[in-house]
Design a protein around this motif. Structure first.
Motif, PDB file in Angstrom:
ATOM      1  N   PRO A 169       0.822  -1.254  -0.192  1.00 40.52           N
ATOM      2  CA  PRO A 169       0.075  -0.085   0.048  1.00 40.52           C
ATOM      3  C   PRO A 169       0.727   1.401  -0.110  1.00 40.52           C
ATOM      4  CG  PRO A 169      -0.200  -1.151   2.285  1.00 40.52           C
ATOM      5  CD  PRO A 169       0.725  -1.928   1.337  1.00 40.52           C
ATOM      6  N   LEU A 170       0.057   2.316  -0.801  1.00 39.12           N
ATOM      7  CA  LEU A 170       1.026   3.586  -0.741  1.00 39.12           C
ATOM      8  C   LEU A 170       0.485   4.424   0.407  1.00 39.12           C
ATOM      9  CD1 LEU A 170       2.531   6.048  -2.007  1.00 39.12           C
ATOM     10  CD2 LEU A 170       0.897   6.090  -3.805  1.00 39.12           C
ATOM     11  N   VAL A 171       1.245   4.936   1.301  1.00 41.89           N
ATOM     12  CA  VAL A 171       0.477   5.666   2.428  1.00 41.89           C
ATOM     13  C   VAL A 171       1.014   7.313   2.283  1.00 41.89           C
ATOM     14  CG1 VAL A 171       0.598   6.042   5.002  1.00 41.89           C
ATOM     15  CG2 VAL A 171       0.490   3.523   3.941  1.00 41.89           C
ATOM     16  N   ALA A 172       0.117   7.852   2.502  1.00 40.06           N
ATOM     17  CA  ALA A 172       0.734   9.442   2.424  1.00 40.06           C
ATOM     18  C   ALA A 172       0.365  10.267   3.781  1.00 40.06           C
ATOM     19  CB  ALA A 172      -0.113  10.352   1.392  1.00 40.06           C
ATOM     20  N   ILE A 173       1.480  10.646   4.220  1.00 40.90           N
ATOM     21  CA  ILE A 173       1.594  11.487   5.439  1.00 40.90           C
ATOM     22  C   ILE A 173       1.547  12.969   5.296  1.00 40.90           C
ATOM     23  CG2 ILE A 173       2.487  11.551   7.871  1.00 40.90           C
ATOM     24  CD1 ILE A 173       3.858   8.901   7.113  1.00 40.90           C
TER      25      ILE A 173
ATOM     26  N   ILE B 225      -4.330   7.796   3.432  1.00 44.31           N
ATOM     27  CA  ILE B 225      -4.013   9.402   3.739  1.00 44.31           C
ATOM     28  C   ILE B 225      -3.912   9.646   5.418  1.00 44.31           C
ATOM     29  CG2 ILE B 225      -4.306  11.697   3.402  1.00 44.31           C
ATOM     30  CD1 ILE B 225      -4.997  11.072   0.432  1.00 44.31           C
ATOM     31  N   ILE B 226      -2.932  10.226   5.866  1.00 43.65           N
ATOM     32  CA  ILE B 226      -2.841  10.602   7.274  1.00 43.65           C
ATOM     33  C   ILE B 226      -2.657  11.817   7.395  1.00 43.65           C
ATOM     34  CG2 ILE B 226      -1.205  10.384   9.215  1.00 43.65           C
ATOM     35  CD1 ILE B 226      -0.595   7.539   8.538  1.00 43.65           C
ATOM     36  N   ILE B 227      -3.381  12.707   8.045  1.00 45.91           N
ATOM     37  CA  ILE B 227      -3.470  14.131   8.332  1.00 45.91           C
ATOM     38  C   ILE B 227      -3.074  14.458   9.753  1.00 45.91           C
ATOM     39  CG2 ILE B 227      -4.921  16.193   8.099  1.00 45.91           C
ATOM     40  CD1 ILE B 227      -4.737  15.072   5.323  1.00 45.91           C
ATOM     41  N   GLY B 228      -1.933  15.136   9.785  1.00 46.18           N
ATOM     42  CA  GLY B 228      -1.517  15.750  11.258  1.00 46.18           C
ATOM     43  C   GLY B 228      -1.049  17.089  11.057  1.00 46.18           C
TER      44      GLY B 228
ATOM     45  N   THR C  72      -3.336   9.059  18.962  1.00 44.59           N
ATOM     46  CA  THR C  72      -3.071   9.164  17.387  1.00 44.59           C
ATOM     47  C   THR C  72      -1.843   8.611  16.988  1.00 44.59           C
ATOM     48  OG1 THR C  72      -4.366  11.029  17.827  1.00 44.59           O
ATOM     49  CG2 THR C  72      -3.127  10.807  15.557  1.00 44.59           C
ATOM     50  N   GLU C  73      -0.665   8.619  17.824  1.00 48.10           N
ATOM     51  CA  GLU C  73       0.550   8.223  17.542  1.00 48.10           C
ATOM     52  C   GLU C  73       0.540   6.882  17.040  1.00 48.10           C
ATOM     53  OE1 GLU C  73       3.726   9.160  19.998  1.00 48.10           O
ATOM     54  OE2 GLU C  73       3.387  11.157  20.302  1.00 48.10           O
ATOM     55  N   GLU C  74      -0.311   6.062  18.021  1.00 54.37           N
ATOM     56  CA  GLU C  74      -0.049   4.347  17.608  1.00 54.37           C
ATOM     57  C   GLU C  74      -1.108   4.359  16.633  1.00 54.37           C
ATOM     58  OE1 GLU C  74      -1.361   3.018  21.414  1.00 54.37           O
ATOM     59  OE2 GLU C  74      -1.920   1.119  20.450  1.00 54.37           O
ATOM     60  N   MET C  75      -2.146   4.876  16.258  1.00 60.55           N
ATOM     61  CA  MET C  75      -2.876   4.922  15.221  1.00 60.55           C
ATOM     62  C   MET C  75      -2.282   4.848  13.758  1.00 60.55           C
ATOM     63  SD  MET C  75      -6.625   6.686  14.291  1.00 60.55           S
ATOM     64  CE  MET C  75      -6.142   8.298  13.742  1.00 60.55           C
ATOM     65  N   PHE C  76      -1.409   6.151  13.716  1.00 65.51           N
ATOM     66  CA  PHE C  76      -0.723   6.434  12.492  1.00 65.51           C
ATOM     67  C   PHE C  76       0.212   5.453  12.418  1.00 65.51           C
ATOM     68  CE2 PHE C  76      -1.806  11.248  12.510  1.00 65.51           C
ATOM     69  CZ  PHE C  76      -2.937  11.193  12.307  1.00 65.51           C
ATOM     70  N   ALA C  77       1.042   5.302  13.465  1.00 65.79           N
ATOM     71  CA  ALA C  77       2.170   4.104  13.468  1.00 65.79           C
ATOM     72  C   ALA C  77       1.844   2.783  12.754  1.00 65.79           C
ATOM     73  CB  ALA C  77       2.731   3.923  14.828  1.00 65.79           C
ATOM     74  N   ASP C  78       0.517   2.452  13.119  1.00 72.36           N
ATOM     75  CA  ASP C  78      -0.076   1.028  12.782  1.00 72.36           C
ATOM     76  C   ASP C  78      -0.069   1.113  11.413  1.00 72.36           C
ATOM     77  OD1 ASP C  78      -0.647  -0.882  14.476  1.00 72.36           O
ATOM     78  OD2 ASP C  78      -2.671  -0.910  13.848  1.00 72.36           O
ATOM     79  N   ALA C  79      -0.790   2.167  10.949  1.00 71.13           N
ATOM     80  CA  ALA C  79      -1.121   2.431   9.590  1.00 71.13           C
ATOM     81  C   ALA C  79       0.018   2.680   8.649  1.00 71.13           C
ATOM     82  CB  ALA C  79      -2.101   3.674   9.167  1.00 71.13           C
TER      83      ALA C  79
ATOM     84  N   SER D 271       6.843  14.779  19.745  1.00 66.64           N
ATOM     85  CA  SER D 271       6.607  13.474  19.815  1.00 66.64           C
ATOM     86  C   SER D 271       5.912  12.779  18.788  1.00 66.64           C
ATOM     87  CB  SER D 271       6.116  13.103  21.233  1.00 66.64           C
ATOM     88  OG  SER D 271       5.578  11.875  21.212  1.00 66.64           O
ATOM     89  N   GLY D 272       4.956  13.430  18.267  1.00 72.69           N
ATOM     90  CA  GLY D 272       4.106  12.981  17.188  1.00 72.69           C
ATOM     91  C   GLY D 272       5.014  12.505  15.887  1.00 72.69           C
ATOM     92  N   THR D 273       5.838  13.533  15.610  1.00 78.80           N
ATOM     93  CA  THR D 273       6.777  13.658  14.437  1.00 78.80           C
ATOM     94  C   THR D 273       7.845  12.658  14.609  1.00 78.80           C
ATOM     95  OG1 THR D 273       6.391  15.972  14.222  1.00 78.80           O
ATOM     96  CG2 THR D 273       8.248  14.955  12.897  1.00 78.80           C
ATOM     97  N   ILE D 274       8.310  12.315  15.825  1.00 81.17           N
ATOM     98  CA  ILE D 274       9.328  11.289  16.198  1.00 81.17           C
ATOM     99  C   ILE D 274       8.824  10.014  15.926  1.00 81.17           C
ATOM    100  CG2 ILE D 274      10.771  10.241  17.874  1.00 81.17           C
ATOM    101  CD1 ILE D 274      11.272  13.204  19.045  1.00 81.17           C
ATOM    102  N   THR D 275       7.443   9.750  16.443  1.00 84.05           N
ATOM    103  CA  THR D 275       6.925   8.474  16.289  1.00 84.05           C
ATOM    104  C   THR D 275       6.467   7.985  14.815  1.00 84.05           C
ATOM    105  OG1 THR D 275       5.819   8.705  18.649  1.00 84.05           O
ATOM    106  CG2 THR D 275       4.645   7.002  17.035  1.00 84.05           C
ATOM    107  N   VAL D 276       6.112   8.972  14.188  1.00 80.39           N
ATOM    108  CA  VAL D 276       5.758   8.677  13.003  1.00 80.39           C
ATOM    109  C   VAL D 276       7.071   8.472  12.157  1.00 80.39           C
ATOM    110  CG1 VAL D 276       4.965   9.862  10.699  1.00 80.39           C
ATOM    111  CG2 VAL D 276       3.640   9.891  12.597  1.00 80.39           C
ATOM    112  N   ALA D 277       8.060   9.351  12.194  1.00 83.97           N
ATOM    113  CA  ALA D 277       9.547   9.078  11.736  1.00 83.97           C
ATOM    114  C   ALA D 277      10.162   7.701  12.082  1.00 83.97           C
ATOM    115  CB  ALA D 277      10.344  10.191  12.338  1.00 83.97           C
TER     116      ALA D 277
END
Ligand code: ADP
Ligand code: MG
Length: 399
Positions: free
Chosen positions: A193-197, A220-223, A304-311, A334-340
């Motif tokens: 899958p192609l995921v856009a953040i 598509i993930i929006i933050g 949200t961090e968990e949800m995004f990381a999961d996706a 923190s959110g940016t670190i988790t996603v990274a």
């Protein structure tokens, strides 16, 4: 335009030819000294290839905004010096106030195979940013071949990025080739899958990107600050969070369009909210439908961090543009670190674009974990919007 089908320096014979190479030497300067030379370093592979293959290399670039006039503080002299150090050979600067003057012509005439020279700041000429024919022709008159390797200005139709390509065989260098390969590849034939953040400050900056990516992505993930305009559409109270009131309807349309197309569209379910827009402000975590008046969302929350990381976990390809919060501040990074981290660990092909996103990923120590970090802020946005970049369009297609 099929960006993936453009000729590169390896597709042509450069031996003995005068090659005009447009680079991005727009480096930060302080008191005449270069404070960060990564753009010069990034240009070296193309320059070295041309030298090693016997081209007579004529480099050019813009630097800052001299606004069409000769201003010594915008001279490329510090760049010539730095290039000479890196290449181990003198790179002569043609000191012409009109860029293509007697000095440039004389030095270009005397260049031997494998030698390198540098023209002065192309934005000394007022024609440059207007893409006027006369300056394009002057630039072209110096060379037999044009190479564009300045991705950061590829979205601008200027003489040195686009105009000159009308008069010379034109191909891309390694930097543009890499941008096309990763960004073009991620859009045209992504591993799914192609995921856009998408994050950052403004929906209005990124709406074109969202619209284009809805056509191509699985998720598509929006933050970031833009998320609150989407929450507003859902009827949530968002306190003093960033809001673009004029864009609420459009945000809603995007969400509906995603739903119709079966694209997963994730927005934050909780947030780190602060009292003030300040690095050391008091903060707490609240759900997205519970942001109190007098507080503003400055980062995504832990759920949200968990949800995004999961996706992100199962992604084949990730396109990321825009931080998840005010990542410049430790309390809201923190959110940016988790996603990274999630992107780095996903094993997906990862493409990062946008000035602040790249700065955040680099500062947080994840840059070398990403497949591709785009070198152009505005240019990468336009690429992701699906627009044709004039500096790439102008290049020759492969046979
Ligand atoms: P990029 O340069 O990567 O395209 P943008 O310029 O769109 O990214 O957005 C980056 C900026 O957005 C950063 O300065 C960051 O502080 C800001 N930002 C992110 N989230 C928020 C938020 N919740 N509230 C206010 N500003 C935010
Ligand atoms: Mg930015």
């Amino acid at each position: 335009m099929d960006a993936l089908n453009k000729k590169t320096i390896e597709d042509i014979d450069v031996k003995g030819k005068r090659v005009l190479a447009r680079c991005d030497f727009n480096v930060p300067l302080k008191d005449g000294e270069i404070t960060n030379d990564k753009r010069i370093v990034a240009a070296l592979p193309t320059i070295k290839y041309l030298m090693e293959n016997g081209a007579k290399v004529i480099l050019c670039s813009h630097l800052g905004r001299p606004k069409g006039e000769y201003k010594p503080e915008f001279s490329l002299a510090p760049v010539a010096k730095k290039l000479s150090e890196y290449l181990g050979t003198e790179v002569k600067l043609a000191e012409d106030e009109n860029v293509v003057g007697d000095n440039a012509k004389a030095i270009a005439d005397e260049l031997k195979d494998g030698e390198v020279m540098l023209l002065e700041n192309v934005r000394y000429r007022k024609e440059e940013t207007k893409n006027e024919e006369n300056f394009s022709k002057e630039l072209a008159s110096l060379a037999d071949i044009f190479v564009n390797d300045a991705f950061g200005t590829a979205h601008r139709a200027h003489c040195s990025t686009t105009g000159v390509a009308s008069y010379l065989p034109a191909v891309c260098g390694y930097l543009i080739q890499k941008e096309i390969k990763f960004m073009g590849g991620a859009l045209a034939e992504p591993k799914r899958p192609l995921v856009a953040i998408l994050g950052g400050a403004k929906v209005s900056d990124k709406i074109g990107v969202i619209a284009n990516l809805i056509e191509k992505c699985d998720t598509i993930i929006i933050g970031g600050g833009m998320a609150y305009t989407f929450m507003k559409f859902l009827g949530h109270s968002i306190g003093d969070s960033l809001l673009e009131a004029d864009w609420v309807e459009k945000a809603g349309e995007m969400m509906k369009s995603a739903e119709e197309k079966g694209v997963k569209f994730l927005i934050p379910v909780d947030n780190k909210v602060g009292k003030e827009y300040d690095e050391n402000t008091e903060f707490m975590v609240v759900n997205s439908d519970e942001i109190p008046d007098g507080w503003m969302g400055l980062d995504i929350g832990p759920k949200t961090e968990e949800m995004f990381a999961d996706a992100i976990k199962g992604a084949g390809t990730v396109i990321w543009n825009g931080p998840m919060g005010v990542s410049e501040w430790d309390n809201f990074a923190s959110g940016t670190i988790t996603v990274a981290k999630a992107v780095a660990e996903s094993g997906a092909i990862s493409v990062i674009g946008g000035g602040d996103s790249v700065a955040a990923v680099t500062k947080l120590g994840f840059a070398d974990k990403m497949s591709h970090i785009s070198t152009g802020g505005g240019a990468s946005l336009e690429f992701l919007e699906g627009k044709d970049l004039p500096g790439i369009c102008a290049l020759a297609d492969k046979d």
